[in-house]
Design an enzyme around this catalytic site. Structure first.
Site, PDB file in Angstrom:
ATOM      1  CB  THR A 127      -0.898   0.035   1.320  1.00 31.83           C
ATOM      2  OG1 THR A 127      -1.462   1.139   1.277  1.00 31.83           O
ATOM      3  CG2 THR A 127      -0.179  -0.153   2.507  1.00 31.83           C
ATOM      4  CG  ASP A 128      -1.044   5.354  -0.687  1.00 33.43           C
ATOM      5  OD1 ASP A 128      -1.670   4.478   0.222  1.00 33.43           O
ATOM      6  OD2 ASP A 128      -1.553   6.165  -1.193  1.00 33.43           O
ATOM      7  CD  GLU A 129      -3.147   3.641   4.436  1.00 34.34           C
ATOM      8  OE1 GLU A 129      -2.960   3.730   5.896  1.00 34.34           O
ATOM      9  OE2 GLU A 129      -4.150   3.689   3.862  1.00 34.34           O
ATOM     10  CE1 TYR A 152      -3.450  -2.363   5.983  1.00 31.54           C
ATOM     11  CE2 TYR A 152      -3.006   0.075   5.549  1.00 31.54           C
ATOM     12  CZ  TYR A 152      -3.259  -1.239   5.104  1.00 31.54           C
ATOM     13  OH  TYR A 152      -3.339  -1.622   3.697  1.00 31.54           O
ATOM     14  CE  LYS A 156      -0.681  -4.570   3.092  1.00 35.38           C
ATOM     15  NZ  LYS A 156      -0.946  -5.894   2.385  1.00 35.38           N
TER      16      LYS A 156
HETATM   17  P1  NAD Z   1     -10.446  -6.431   2.806  1.00 28.70           P
HETATM   18  O1  NAD Z   1     -10.468  -6.239   4.276  1.00 28.70           O
HETATM   19  O2  NAD Z   1     -11.775  -6.149   2.235  1.00 28.70           O
HETATM   20  O3  NAD Z   1     -10.139  -7.969   2.456  1.00 28.70           O
HETATM   21  C1  NAD Z   1      -9.369  -8.621   3.428  1.00 28.70           C
HETATM   22  C2  NAD Z   1      -9.565 -10.077   2.864  1.00 28.70           C
HETATM   23  O4  NAD Z   1      -8.553 -10.947   3.775  1.00 28.70           O
HETATM   24  C3  NAD Z   1     -10.895 -10.668   3.519  1.00 28.70           C
HETATM   25  O5  NAD Z   1     -11.577 -11.238   2.703  1.00 28.70           O
HETATM   26  C4  NAD Z   1     -10.503 -11.402   4.780  1.00 28.70           C
HETATM   27  O6  NAD Z   1     -11.294 -12.529   5.043  1.00 28.70           O
HETATM   28  C5  NAD Z   1      -9.010 -11.966   4.309  1.00 28.70           C
HETATM   29  N1  NAD Z   1      -8.198 -12.685   5.301  1.00 28.70           N
HETATM   30  C6  NAD Z   1      -7.862 -11.566   6.425  1.00 28.70           C
HETATM   31  N2  NAD Z   1      -7.311 -12.383   7.387  1.00 28.70           N
HETATM   32  C7  NAD Z   1      -6.783 -13.559   6.595  1.00 28.70           C
HETATM   33  C8  NAD Z   1      -5.916 -14.578   6.990  1.00 28.70           C
HETATM   34  N3  NAD Z   1      -5.187 -14.753   7.939  1.00 28.70           N
HETATM   35  N4  NAD Z   1      -5.867 -15.662   6.118  1.00 28.70           N
HETATM   36  C9  NAD Z   1      -6.721 -15.695   5.031  1.00 28.70           C
HETATM   37  N5  NAD Z   1      -7.572 -14.622   4.742  1.00 28.70           N
HETATM   38  C10 NAD Z   1      -7.596 -13.628   5.241  1.00 28.70           C
HETATM   39  O7  NAD Z   1      -9.232  -5.694   2.181  1.00 28.70           O
HETATM   40  P2  NAD Z   1      -9.192  -4.833   0.865  1.00 28.70           P
HETATM   41  O8  NAD Z   1      -9.526  -3.497   0.953  1.00 28.70           O
HETATM   42  O9  NAD Z   1      -9.687  -5.671  -0.323  1.00 28.70           O
HETATM   43  O10 NAD Z   1      -7.426  -5.029   0.794  1.00 28.70           O
HETATM   44  C11 NAD Z   1      -6.906  -6.085   0.307  1.00 28.70           C
HETATM   45  C12 NAD Z   1      -5.381  -5.693   0.167  1.00 28.70           C
HETATM   46  O11 NAD Z   1      -5.056  -4.526  -0.421  1.00 28.70           O
HETATM   47  C13 NAD Z   1      -4.930  -5.578   1.699  1.00 28.70           C
HETATM   48  O12 NAD Z   1      -3.464  -6.349   1.629  1.00 28.70           O
HETATM   49  C14 NAD Z   1      -4.503  -4.226   1.859  1.00 28.70           C
HETATM   50  O13 NAD Z   1      -3.613  -3.926   2.815  1.00 28.70           O
HETATM   51  C15 NAD Z   1      -4.352  -3.718   0.165  1.00 28.70           C
HETATM   52  N6  NAD Z   1      -4.564  -2.254  -0.002  1.00 28.70           N
HETATM   53  C16 NAD Z   1      -5.948  -1.920   0.262  1.00 28.70           C
HETATM   54  C17 NAD Z   1      -6.177  -0.788  -0.159  1.00 28.70           C
HETATM   55  C18 NAD Z   1      -7.741  -0.163   0.074  1.00 28.70           C
HETATM   56  O14 NAD Z   1      -7.826   1.057  -0.413  1.00 28.70           O
HETATM   57  N7  NAD Z   1      -8.477  -0.993   0.593  1.00 28.70           N
HETATM   58  C19 NAD Z   1      -5.356   0.145  -0.936  1.00 28.70           C
HETATM   59  C20 NAD Z   1      -4.025  -0.370  -1.040  1.00 28.70           C
HETATM   60  C21 NAD Z   1      -3.557  -1.577  -0.720  1.00 28.70           C
HETATM   61  P1  TYD Z   2     -10.085   5.146   5.494  1.00 24.68           P
HETATM   62  O1  TYD Z   2     -11.130   4.902   4.476  1.00 24.68           O
HETATM   63  O2  TYD Z   2     -10.172   4.466   6.659  1.00 24.68           O
HETATM   64  O3  TYD Z   2      -8.895   4.913   4.744  1.00 24.68           O
HETATM   65  P2  TYD Z   2      -7.201   5.235   5.200  1.00 24.68           P
HETATM   66  O4  TYD Z   2      -7.206   5.667   6.586  1.00 24.68           O
HETATM   67  O5  TYD Z   2      -6.544   3.913   4.918  1.00 24.68           O
HETATM   68  O6  TYD Z   2      -6.764   6.050   4.090  1.00 24.68           O
HETATM   69  O7  TYD Z   2     -10.052   6.558   5.480  1.00 24.68           O
HETATM   70  C1  TYD Z   2      -9.887   7.518   4.422  1.00 24.68           C
HETATM   71  C2  TYD Z   2      -9.878   8.873   5.120  1.00 24.68           C
HETATM   72  O8  TYD Z   2     -11.161   9.200   5.609  1.00 24.68           O
HETATM   73  C3  TYD Z   2      -8.846   9.099   6.139  1.00 24.68           C
HETATM   74  O9  TYD Z   2      -8.100  10.256   6.118  1.00 24.68           O
HETATM   75  C4  TYD Z   2      -9.617   9.107   7.571  1.00 24.68           C
HETATM   76  C5  TYD Z   2     -10.949   9.709   6.891  1.00 24.68           C
HETATM   77  N1  TYD Z   2     -12.029   9.040   7.685  1.00 24.68           N
HETATM   78  C6  TYD Z   2     -13.015  10.109   8.119  1.00 24.68           C
HETATM   79  O10 TYD Z   2     -12.929  11.216   8.169  1.00 24.68           O
HETATM   80  N2  TYD Z   2     -14.473   9.600   9.024  1.00 24.68           N
HETATM   81  C7  TYD Z   2     -14.601   8.075   8.871  1.00 24.68           C
HETATM   82  O11 TYD Z   2     -15.553   7.832   9.346  1.00 24.68           O
HETATM   83  C8  TYD Z   2     -13.421   7.269   8.001  1.00 24.68           C
HETATM   84  C9  TYD Z   2     -13.850   5.842   8.170  1.00 24.68           C
HETATM   85  C10 TYD Z   2     -12.553   7.828   7.650  1.00 24.68           C
END
Ligand code: NAD
Ligand code: TYD
Length: 337
Positions: A127-129, A152, A156
Site C-alpha cells: 500500500t502507499d501507506e 496497519y 504492511k
Molecule cells: P478487505 O479487508 O476488504 O479484505 C481482506 C480479505 O483478507 C478478507 O476477505 C479477509 O477475510 C481476508 N483475510 C484476512 N485475514 C486472513 C488470513 N489470516 N488468512 C486468509 N485470509 C484472510 O481488504 P481490501 O481493502 O480488499 O485490501 C486487500 C489488500 O489490498 C490488503 O492487503 C490491503 O492492505 C491492500 N490495499 C488496500 C487498499 C484499499 O484502499 N482498500 C489500498 C492499497 C492496498
Molecule cells: P479510510 O477509508 O479508513 O482509509 P485510510 O485511512 O486507509 O486512508 O479513511 C480515508 C480517510 O477518511 C482518512 O483520512 C480517514 C477519513 N475518515 C473519516 O474522516 N471518517 C470516517 O468515518 C472514516 C472511516 C475515515
C-alpha cells in the site's frame, strides 16, 4: 510471464474479489485457488457470480496455516498473489495484534511455502501507506523511504520488506505493488466512501475526522486490479510498482460529493475527534508502471463515484448482510466527541 494456476489469498475481500473476477475474465485459461479466512471483511457474496465457475475454487482457511498453504500450492499453483490482510487503520489502532499476525507473520509463511514449492512468482499487495505522510506538496515514488505511522501501515511495510529480503537472499521472483486508496462496489462499510454512503442513505450523521482536510488519492478498484495483473504478467522481478490515479481530494470534498449524488443535506456532516496519528496527505507518482508496463487508469472520478453510489443503492441485501451493527457501535465509541 504466463500462469496456469494462481493461489490468490484474501479473494473474498473487497479488492481480492474484484481481482479474481477480472483475472478469470481476462485470462481464459487461468485457474484460481482462492484462499480466504472469511473474517468480518471476507464475504462469499462478493464472489456470487463465480458459484459454478470451473476455473475458480474457493477454500476457507488461514494464510498462517502453513500445511494448508503447502497443500494448495502442491495442486499445481505456479504463482501467488497475496491480498489477505487486516486492512482497516482504525481497527489497527484499537487492536494491532491481528495485524501483526496476518500481515507480517502470514506474509512470511506464505513466502516460505511459496519458496519451497518453487512458484514462478510471488506478488505482494502492499500500500502507499508504507511511505508515511506528505506535506502540502510532493508525491510518493518507489524510491521514497518507508516511514509508516499506524500499526496497519507498519505491518504492511514489514511485509513489504520481508518480500524484498526473500528476493535478495533467496533470489526468489517477488514483485510488490503499492496502491493508493481504492473505492468501488463491495467495499466494507467501515471505510470512508461506503460508510458515508450508508450513513447518508439512513440520514445518520457523517463523522468526518479532525478538520476534514486530510487528503487521499483515490483509484477505482478495477483500475487497481488491472495494474496488479500487469505487474504479475509483465513486471520485473524484485521491483516495486506504485499504482494510482492522480486523483487527490480532501475528505470533506468527497463527503460533499457523496451527499450531492445522494441528494441529502450537508447538515448531516459532523466533525468528530481526529484519528490518533492521522496521516495528513497521500499522493502517488505512478509514472513507473505507466512508462514500463503501459498501464493507465480507465475510470475518471465522477464516473467511478456515480457507479459506486449506484451499486450501494441497488445492493441493499449485500449491505444489510455485512452490517451486523457491531462495527458501528465500535466507531461510535472511538470517535464520538
Ligand atoms: P478487505 O479487508 O476488504 O479484505 C481482506 C480479505 O483478507 C478478507 O476477505 C479477509 O477475510 C481476508 N483475510 C484476512 N485475514 C486472513 C488470513 N489470516 N488468512 C486468509 N485470509 C484472510 O481488504 P481490501 O481493502 O480488499 O485490501 C486487500 C489488500 O489490498 C490488503 O492487503 C490491503 O492492505 C491492500 N490495499 C488496500 C487498499 C484499499 O484502499 N482498500 C489500498 C492499497 C492496498
Ligand atoms: P479510510 O477509508 O479508513 O482509509 P485510510 O485511512 O486507509 O486512508 O479513511 C480515508 C480517510 O477518511 C482518512 O483520512 C480517514 C477519513 N475518515 C473519516 O474522516 N471518517 C470516517 O468515518 C472514516 C472511516 C475515515
Amino acid at each position: 510471464m504466463e500462469f496456469k494456476k494462481l493461489l490468490v489469498t484474501g479473494g473474498a475481500g473487497f479488492i481480492g474479489g474484484h481481482f479474481v473476477k477480472l483475472a478469470l475474465k481476462k485470462h481464459p485459461n487461468l485457474e484460481i485457488i482462492n484462499l480466504d479466512l472469511l473474517t468480518y471483511a471476507g464475504n462469499l457474496e462478493n464472489l456470487s457470480e463465480l458459484k459454478e465457475h470451473k476455473r475458480h475454487k474457493f477454500v476457507k482457511g488461514n494464510i498462517l496455516d502453513r500445511s494448508l498453504v503447502s497443500e494448495l500450492l502442491a495442486q499445481g499453483c505456479d504463482g501467488v498473489v497475496n491480498f489477505a490482510a487486516e486492512s482497516h487503520v482504525d481497527r489497527s489502532i484499537t487492536g494491532p495484534d491481528a495485524f501483526i499476525q496476518t500481515n507480517i507473520v502470514g506474509t512470511q509463511k506464505l513466502l516460505e511455502a511459496s519458496r519451497k514449492a518453487s512458484v514462478k512468482r510471488f506478488l505482494q499487495i502492499s500500500t502507499d501507506e508504507v511511505y508515511g505522510t506528505l506535506g502540502d506538496t510532493g508525491e510518493f515514488s518507489e524510491e521514497t523511504p518507508l516511514a509508516p505511522n499506524s500499526p496497519y501501515s507498519a505491518s504492511k511495510a514489514s511485509a513489504d520488506l520481508i518480500c524484498r529480503a526473500y528476493h535478495h537472499t533467496y533470489n526468489m521472483d517477488v514483485v510488490v505493488t503499492r496502491c493508493s486508496n481504492n473505492y468501488g462496489p463491495n467495499q466494507f462499510p467501515e471505510k470512508l466512501i461506503p460508510l458515508m454512503i450508508n450513513n447518508a442513505r439512513a440520514e445518520k450523521s457523517l463523522p468526518v475526522y479532525g478538520d476534514g482536510l486530510n487528503v487521499r488519492d483515490w483509484i477505482y478498484v478495477e483500475d487497481h486490479c488491472q495494474g496488479v495483473l500487469d505487474v504479475l504478467m509483465k513486471g520485473k522481478s524484485g521491483e516495486v510498482y506504485n499504482i494510482g490515479s492522480d486523483n487527490e481530494w480532501p475528505n470533506i470534498e468527497i463527503v460533499k460529493k457523496l451527499l450531492n449524488l445522494l441528494d441529502k443535506p450537508q447538515s448531516l456532516i459532523t466533525f468528530v475527534k481526529d484519528r490518533p496519528g492521522h496521516d495528513r496527505r497521500y499522493a502517488i507518482d505512478s509514472s513507473k508502471i505507466k512508462r514500463e508496463l503501459g498501464w493507465k487508469p480507465s475510470y475518471d472520478f465522477e464516473t467511478g463515484l456515480k457507479k459506486t453510489v449506484q451499486w450501494y443503492l441497488e445492493n441493499d441485501k449485500w449491505l444489510s448482510g455485512v452490517l451486523d451493527g457491531s462495527y458501528m457501535e465500535y466507531y461510535q465509541k472511538q470517535y464520538s466527541n
